[in-house]
Design an enzyme around this catalytic site. Structure first.
Site, PDB file in Angstrom:
ATOM      1  CD  GLU A 290      21.208-106.252  37.376  1.00 20.80           C
ATOM      2  OE1 GLU A 290      22.391-105.878  37.480  1.00 20.80           O
ATOM      3  OE2 GLU A 290      20.292-105.509  36.962  1.00 20.80           O
ATOM      4  CD  GLU A 320      27.004-109.052  33.671  1.00 18.94           C
ATOM      5  OE1 GLU A 320      27.181-109.534  34.806  1.00 18.94           O
ATOM      6  OE2 GLU A 320      26.295-108.054  33.454  1.00 18.94           O
ATOM      7  CG  ASP A 481      23.003-107.743  42.326  1.00 17.03           C
ATOM      8  OD1 ASP A 481      22.596-108.052  41.194  1.00 17.03           O
ATOM      9  OD2 ASP A 481      23.865-108.402  42.929  1.00 17.03           O
TER      10      ASP A 481
END
Length: 502
Positions: A290, A320, A481
């Site tokens: 992750e 990201e 998450d």
């Protein structure tokens, strides 16, 4: 006139029972069909999408039984970003992205930079004194809240709460408050207990909030911290030791981005430690990475080359992904930094295809430079849509994983219960039709009752769905998450070749 002999015998008076039975079958069928169509047409777009995801969500044939997750764990101090930054008595004429924050003025500048873009970000504060001042100001806020934090702890908590058949072992620096906040069924090690919790300050803001001359185009958050333990050698060694002892069938590694703020020599040593231990994990045990917020190009290049190829699965968002493409000469480098709104789907598809083909596993085993590469699954998530990408045959049940992750995204932001559906709080923010994949000319036509689309490009499978967005989010942190953990647990992994024993 026709004689009776020309009338087919099936229509004769003698077959009246057959006629009645056919009639009794057809009438209820058409009545049921009409009612179903009427019921479907009466649903709102949001309800129809939710029900479609429900139909797609099927548990895998073999659920993961044991998961080891590490290695960042902390307590999130969640506050109103605008309120706290305004109270710092710092000035800021323009937003500017600082890789590391040394002063509260740096914090103000960097927060403003991402605030005006509505983009999530995380930066390390190098001065402990300045960070303590920020914590004091944040805790003085009347609207501050403490929650479990850190990617590893959040994913462990989500799995423990929603997948009771999976045993979860968390390795990370756990203090008194995080010990109390964690789900009781999460197993933890005493060897990484700490006396005082690591704190992360979460500066949240809502769409339309004003900071100086800027207006937030969307709801998001800015995270800052001054960690001592999450990226420590002791915690990392205990994490890999737990993998050998616990013998899981799933490994989740998070918090690698926290090494970015350490000295070059220290982080290189830890990167070698991570890679060396990843190579020792049997191929039959999937490793999920992750990713977190990155800023340093040299460090991020090391992550791409030394860690990314040696995991089986990756969880990533638009900030990201665009940053990795930007620093590694991938497609659409100009998309970083992401401006207000989200990146066009076809550009994200191009970047995901590049990432998997460049750093992913070679299913043929014929490319010598890719010996040992494992990456074969990517779960991409942004505010308005999610994409699952896979190559090879190791992963299955991906549409179910994608739908399960999409289902909880808006619900968590709005704090909607699992057994309720308040469609007025959620909305769709994708166009009715657009391009999914320019290379193969794949287009998308939105259908609320069937929102999921899938296609193949070469040997890569793509699965796409729009997401219901919370109109007035009560939280933004931790959603990524939860999405990744849920999608991962609904996915199934089975590698046929290279049998290995612990």
């Amino acid at each position: 006139m026709f004689s009776e002999t020309f009338v087919p015998s099936i229509f004769s008076y003698k077959h009246r029972l057959l006629h009645l039975s056919v009639l009794f079958f057809i009438v209820p069928y058409w009545y049921s069909y009409y009612n179903d169509q009427h019921r479907l047409s009466s649903y709102s777009v949001e309800t129809a999408m939710f029900l479609s995801w429900e139909r797609a969500i099927v548990k895998p044939g073999a659920m993961f039984k044991k998961a080891v997750i590490g290695f960042n764990c902390n307590v999130d101090l969640i506050v109103s970003g605008v309120r706290v930054v305004d109270a710092l008595n710092t000035t800021c004429s323009e937003g500017k992205d600082q890789e590391t924050l040394e002063t509260l003025a740096d914090l103000h500048q960097t927060f403003a930079h991402f605030f005006q873009r509505g983009a999530a970000a995380e930066r390390y504060m190098s001065s402990e004194d300045q960070f303590n001042l920020l914590v004091a100001e944040s805790e003085a806020s009347t609207r501050s809240h403490h929650h479990i934090g850190g990617n590893a702890a959040l994913m462990a908590d989500r799995i423990a709460a929603n997948f009771p058949s999976t045993e979860v072992y968390l390795v990370g620096p756990i203090g008194p408050r995080s010990q109390a906040l964690l789900h009781p069924s999460v197993k933890r090690t005493n060897s990484t207990r700490i006396l005082k919790d690591e704190l992360h300050v979460i500066l949240e803001y809502k769409q339309g909030e004003i900071l100086g001359d800027w207006v937030a185009p969307s709801s998001s958050r800015f995270i800052t911290s001054h960690d001592h333990f999450s990226g420590s050698m002791v915690v990392m060694e205990m994490f890999f030791k737990a993998i050998a002892q616990f013998r899981p069938d799933l490994v989740v590694i998070t918090g690698v981005h926290l090494l970015e703020f350490q000295s070059k020599e220290m982080r290189q040593e830890k990167m070698r430690l991570i890679k060396r231990n990843l190579l020792q994990i049997p191929p039959k045990v999937p490793i999920h990475l992750e990713l977190g917020s990155l800023a340093d190009e040299i460090f991020s290049t090391d992550v791409i080359n030394k860690i990314l190829p040696y995991v089986d699965s990756l969880g990533i968002n638009e900030q990201e992904l665009t940053f990795l493409s930007h620093i590694a000469n991938g497609p659409h480098m100009e998309e970083y930094p992401v401006q207000a709104g989200t990146v066009h789907v076809h550009k994200v598809v191009e970047m995901l295809h590049w990432l998997l083909k460049t750093y992913g596993r070679d299913p043929t085993g014929q490319i010598a430079s890719k010996t040992g590469y494992r990456l074969s699954r990517i779960h991409f998530h942004c505010l308005t849509y999610h994409i699952m990408v896979s190559s090879g045959t190791d992963w299955s049940n991906l549409a179910a994983g994608l739908a399960a992750g999409a289902r909880i995204a808006g619900r968590l932001s709005c704090n909607i219960g699992a057994n309720t559906m308040d469609s007025e709080l959620l909305e769709i923010r994708t166009p009715a039709n657009f391009v999914l994949d320019k290379k193969i000319e794949k287009n998308y036509q939105f259908e609320a009752h069937n929102p999921i689309a899938s296609w193949m490009r070469e040997d890569v499978l793509f699965v796409f769905t729009p997401v219901l967005v919370c109109r007035l989010p009560s939280k933004t942190v931790g959603i990524d998450d939860a999405i990744s953990a849920t999608g991962l647990l609904y996915s199934q992994f089975y590698r046929l070749n290279r049998p290995t024993h612990w």
